[in-house]
Write a protein that holds these residues in place. Structure first.
Motif, mmCIF file in Angstrom:
data_model
loop_
_atom_site.group_PDB
_atom_site.id
_atom_site.type_symbol
_atom_site.label_atom_id
_atom_site.label_comp_id
_atom_site.label_asym_id
_atom_site.label_seq_id
_atom_site.Cartn_x
_atom_site.Cartn_y
_atom_site.Cartn_z
ATOM 1 N N GLU A 2 -6.587 -4.907 1.822
ATOM 2 C CA GLU A 2 -6.295 -3.876 1.012
ATOM 3 C C GLU A 2 -5.946 -2.330 1.865
ATOM 4 O O GLU A 2 -6.930 -2.152 2.677
ATOM 5 C CB GLU A 2 -7.066 -3.491 -0.138
ATOM 6 C CG GLU A 2 -7.103 -4.561 -1.122
ATOM 7 C CD GLU A 2 -7.903 -4.254 -2.288
ATOM 8 O OE1 GLU A 2 -7.781 -3.095 -2.753
ATOM 9 O OE2 GLU A 2 -8.532 -4.972 -3.001
ATOM 10 N N PHE A 3 -4.857 -1.802 1.843
ATOM 11 C CA PHE A 3 -4.674 -0.509 2.251
ATOM 12 C C PHE A 3 -3.667 0.151 1.602
ATOM 13 O O PHE A 3 -2.858 -0.284 0.763
ATOM 14 C CB PHE A 3 -4.367 -0.760 3.586
ATOM 15 C CG PHE A 3 -2.870 -1.396 3.958
ATOM 16 C CD1 PHE A 3 -1.647 -0.956 3.962
ATOM 17 C CD2 PHE A 3 -2.964 -2.823 4.104
ATOM 18 C CE1 PHE A 3 -0.541 -1.710 4.138
ATOM 19 C CE2 PHE A 3 -2.061 -3.796 4.201
ATOM 20 C CZ PHE A 3 -0.556 -3.085 4.418
ATOM 21 N N THR A 4 -3.577 1.432 1.628
ATOM 22 C CA THR A 4 -2.493 2.176 0.983
ATOM 23 C C THR A 4 -1.650 3.260 2.227
ATOM 24 O O THR A 4 -2.221 3.303 3.087
ATOM 25 C CB THR A 4 -3.250 3.339 0.099
ATOM 26 O OG1 THR A 4 -4.097 4.134 0.674
ATOM 27 C CG2 THR A 4 -3.894 2.349 -1.010
ATOM 28 N N THR A 17 -5.421 13.083 14.472
ATOM 29 C CA THR A 17 -5.467 13.333 15.836
ATOM 30 C C THR A 17 -6.550 12.240 16.475
ATOM 31 O O THR A 17 -6.345 11.574 17.536
ATOM 32 C CB THR A 17 -5.654 14.713 16.100
ATOM 33 O OG1 THR A 17 -4.733 15.506 15.397
ATOM 34 C CG2 THR A 17 -5.712 14.867 17.439
ATOM 35 N N ARG A 18 -7.577 12.334 15.696
ATOM 36 C CA ARG A 18 -8.803 11.642 16.323
ATOM 37 C C ARG A 18 -8.330 10.083 16.372
ATOM 38 O O ARG A 18 -8.688 9.514 17.342
ATOM 39 C CB ARG A 18 -10.092 11.811 15.248
ATOM 40 C CG ARG A 18 -10.611 12.898 15.669
ATOM 41 C CD ARG A 18 -11.781 13.388 15.013
ATOM 42 N NE ARG A 18 -12.267 14.832 15.077
ATOM 43 C CZ ARG A 18 -12.973 15.403 16.113
ATOM 44 N NH1 ARG A 18 -13.197 14.526 17.169
ATOM 45 N NH2 ARG A 18 -13.269 16.472 16.065
ATOM 46 N N MET A 19 -7.869 9.670 15.163
ATOM 47 C CA MET A 19 -7.171 7.933 15.062
ATOM 48 C C MET A 19 -6.248 7.917 16.230
ATOM 49 O O MET A 19 -6.109 6.889 16.715
ATOM 50 C CB MET A 19 -6.702 7.805 13.743
ATOM 51 C CG MET A 19 -6.422 6.419 13.550
ATOM 52 S SD MET A 19 -4.528 6.393 13.461
ATOM 53 C CE MET A 19 -4.269 4.794 14.344
ATOM 54 N N HIS A 20 -5.447 8.889 16.317
ATOM 55 C CA HIS A 20 -4.162 8.815 17.578
ATOM 56 C C HIS A 20 -4.866 8.565 18.770
ATOM 57 O O HIS A 20 -4.650 7.553 19.650
ATOM 58 C CB HIS A 20 -3.428 9.713 17.335
ATOM 59 C CG HIS A 20 -2.070 9.590 18.069
ATOM 60 N ND1 HIS A 20 -0.909 10.327 17.927
ATOM 61 C CD2 HIS A 20 -1.553 8.590 18.685
ATOM 62 C CE1 HIS A 20 -0.071 10.006 18.484
ATOM 63 N NE2 HIS A 20 -0.314 8.943 19.028
ATOM 64 N N ASP A 68 -11.423 1.726 2.102
ATOM 65 C CA ASP A 68 -12.620 2.597 1.987
ATOM 66 C C ASP A 68 -12.058 4.104 2.274
ATOM 67 O O ASP A 68 -12.830 5.273 2.316
ATOM 68 C CB ASP A 68 -13.593 2.343 3.301
ATOM 69 C CG ASP A 68 -14.352 1.030 2.654
ATOM 70 O OD1 ASP A 68 -14.632 1.011 1.561
ATOM 71 O OD2 ASP A 68 -14.719 0.518 3.628
ATOM 72 N N GLY A 69 -10.683 4.297 2.553
ATOM 73 C CA GLY A 69 -10.289 5.631 2.590
ATOM 74 C C GLY A 69 -10.043 5.808 4.189
ATOM 75 O O GLY A 69 -9.536 6.932 4.424
ATOM 76 N N ALA A 70 -10.280 5.089 5.205
ATOM 77 C CA ALA A 70 -10.228 5.486 6.355
ATOM 78 C C ALA A 70 -8.830 5.206 6.988
ATOM 79 O O ALA A 70 -8.393 4.413 6.863
ATOM 80 C CB ALA A 70 -11.560 4.481 7.175
ATOM 81 N N LEU A 71 -8.554 6.230 7.845
ATOM 82 C CA LEU A 71 -7.443 6.295 8.480
ATOM 83 C C LEU A 71 -7.363 4.931 9.459
ATOM 84 O O LEU A 71 -8.043 4.977 10.384
ATOM 85 C CB LEU A 71 -6.797 7.455 9.200
ATOM 86 C CG LEU A 71 -5.223 7.671 9.719
ATOM 87 C CD1 LEU A 71 -4.354 7.341 8.781
ATOM 88 C CD2 LEU A 71 -5.205 8.885 10.495
ATOM 89 N N VAL A 72 -6.194 3.969 9.331
ATOM 90 C CA VAL A 72 -6.206 2.913 10.406
ATOM 91 C C VAL A 72 -4.783 2.736 10.863
ATOM 92 O O VAL A 72 -4.589 1.904 11.692
ATOM 93 C CB VAL A 72 -6.584 1.434 9.586
ATOM 94 C CG1 VAL A 72 -8.047 1.736 9.238
ATOM 95 C CG2 VAL A 72 -5.881 1.342 8.344
ATOM 96 N N VAL A 100 -7.505 -3.737 12.411
ATOM 97 C CA VAL A 100 -6.623 -4.054 11.466
ATOM 98 C C VAL A 100 -5.437 -4.981 12.044
ATOM 99 O O VAL A 100 -4.390 -5.234 11.393
ATOM 100 C CB VAL A 100 -5.908 -3.046 10.812
ATOM 101 C CG1 VAL A 100 -7.228 -2.314 9.954
ATOM 102 C CG2 VAL A 100 -5.074 -1.853 11.338
ATOM 103 N N HIS A 101 -5.331 -5.222 13.358
ATOM 104 C CA HIS A 101 -4.292 -5.938 13.918
ATOM 105 C C HIS A 101 -4.100 -7.236 13.299
ATOM 106 O O HIS A 101 -5.062 -7.835 13.066
ATOM 107 C CB HIS A 101 -4.395 -6.131 15.340
ATOM 108 C CG HIS A 101 -4.279 -4.815 16.283
ATOM 109 N ND1 HIS A 101 -4.408 -5.014 17.764
ATOM 110 C CD2 HIS A 101 -3.792 -3.418 15.914
ATOM 111 C CE1 HIS A 101 -4.088 -3.655 18.219
ATOM 112 N NE2 HIS A 101 -3.847 -2.959 17.084
ATOM 113 N N GLY A 102 -3.052 -7.637 12.956
ATOM 114 C CA GLY A 102 -2.651 -8.793 12.493
ATOM 115 C C GLY A 102 -2.928 -8.940 10.786
ATOM 116 O O GLY A 102 -2.721 -9.924 10.124
ATOM 117 N N LEU A 103 -3.069 -7.748 10.264
ATOM 118 C CA LEU A 103 -3.424 -7.859 8.688
ATOM 119 C C LEU A 103 -2.404 -7.261 7.897
ATOM 120 O O LEU A 103 -2.690 -6.938 6.679
ATOM 121 C CB LEU A 103 -4.844 -7.143 8.573
ATOM 122 C CG LEU A 103 -5.937 -7.854 9.334
ATOM 123 C CD1 LEU A 103 -7.188 -6.920 8.784
ATOM 124 C CD2 LEU A 103 -6.289 -8.976 8.684
ATOM 125 N N GLY A 104 -1.073 -6.951 8.491
ATOM 126 C CA GLY A 104 -0.195 -6.410 7.746
ATOM 127 C C GLY A 104 0.241 -4.930 7.778
ATOM 128 O O GLY A 104 1.237 -4.481 7.274
#
Length: 167
Positions: A2-4, A17-20, A68-72, A100-104
């Motif tokens: 699940e993701f939004t 910025t941190r995720m990038h 969980d609301g984490a930026l992916v 999250v690679h391969g999860l859409g």
């Protein structure tokens, strides 16, 4: 999984910025020296402020958050400024965290920012996973190659292009 998806706001500057930077490390850790990542991490506060300024302007990337609301993931497309552009729309940014690679998530981001439009992008020549993902989305290398700037150790990139899908 699940993701939004949603458009970024100024309040997303720090996590974006941190995720990038984390995605760069995951994606390019085998191609760039540790000093490259250490520099970007040491200047993270400056990068966050630049990101905040960009988000206050016209830069509105699409963000993917997990349950969980984490930026992916992040993606951004815009009209390309290149004079020799093969079409108007450029997929400028797309990164997802390895977990999250391969999860859409990447597919959902591409669909959200370019839809069925004709588009092009630049990808590192030594990035077979990304190139395979882009080929799955109809992109093909057009024979154009360039070197990144010195701060990116002049890594070679290739341009990939796709026609509008279904049109």
């Amino acid at each position: 999984m699940e993701f939004t998806l949603r458009r970024a706001t100024v309040d997303d500057a720090e996590p974006l910025t941190r995720m990038h930077v984390a995605a760069w490390r995951e994606s390019y850790g085998h191609l760039l020296p540790e000093e490259f990542f250490a520099l970007h991490e040491a200047t993270i506060n400056t990068r966050i402020e630049r990101q905040r300024e960009a988000l206050a302007g016209s830069y509105k990337p699409m963000l993917a958050h997990d349950a969980d609301g984490a930026l992916v993931g992040i993606a951004f497309a815009r009209e390309a400024p290149d004079e020799d552009r093969p079409c108007e729309l450029q997929l400028q940014v797309i990164y997802t965290l390895r977990r999250v690679h391969g999860l859409g998530v990447g597919q959902a981001l591409v669909d959200a920012v370019i839809g069925n439009s004709a588009a092009f992008l630049w990808v590192l020549e030594d990035n077979p996973r990304a190139q395979a993902f882009y080929r799955k989305n109809g992109f093909r290398a057009d024979g154009t190659r360039q070197l990144l700037p010195p701060e990116w150790h002049e890594l070679p990139e290739i341009r990939m292009v796709r026609a509008a899908v279904g049109g």
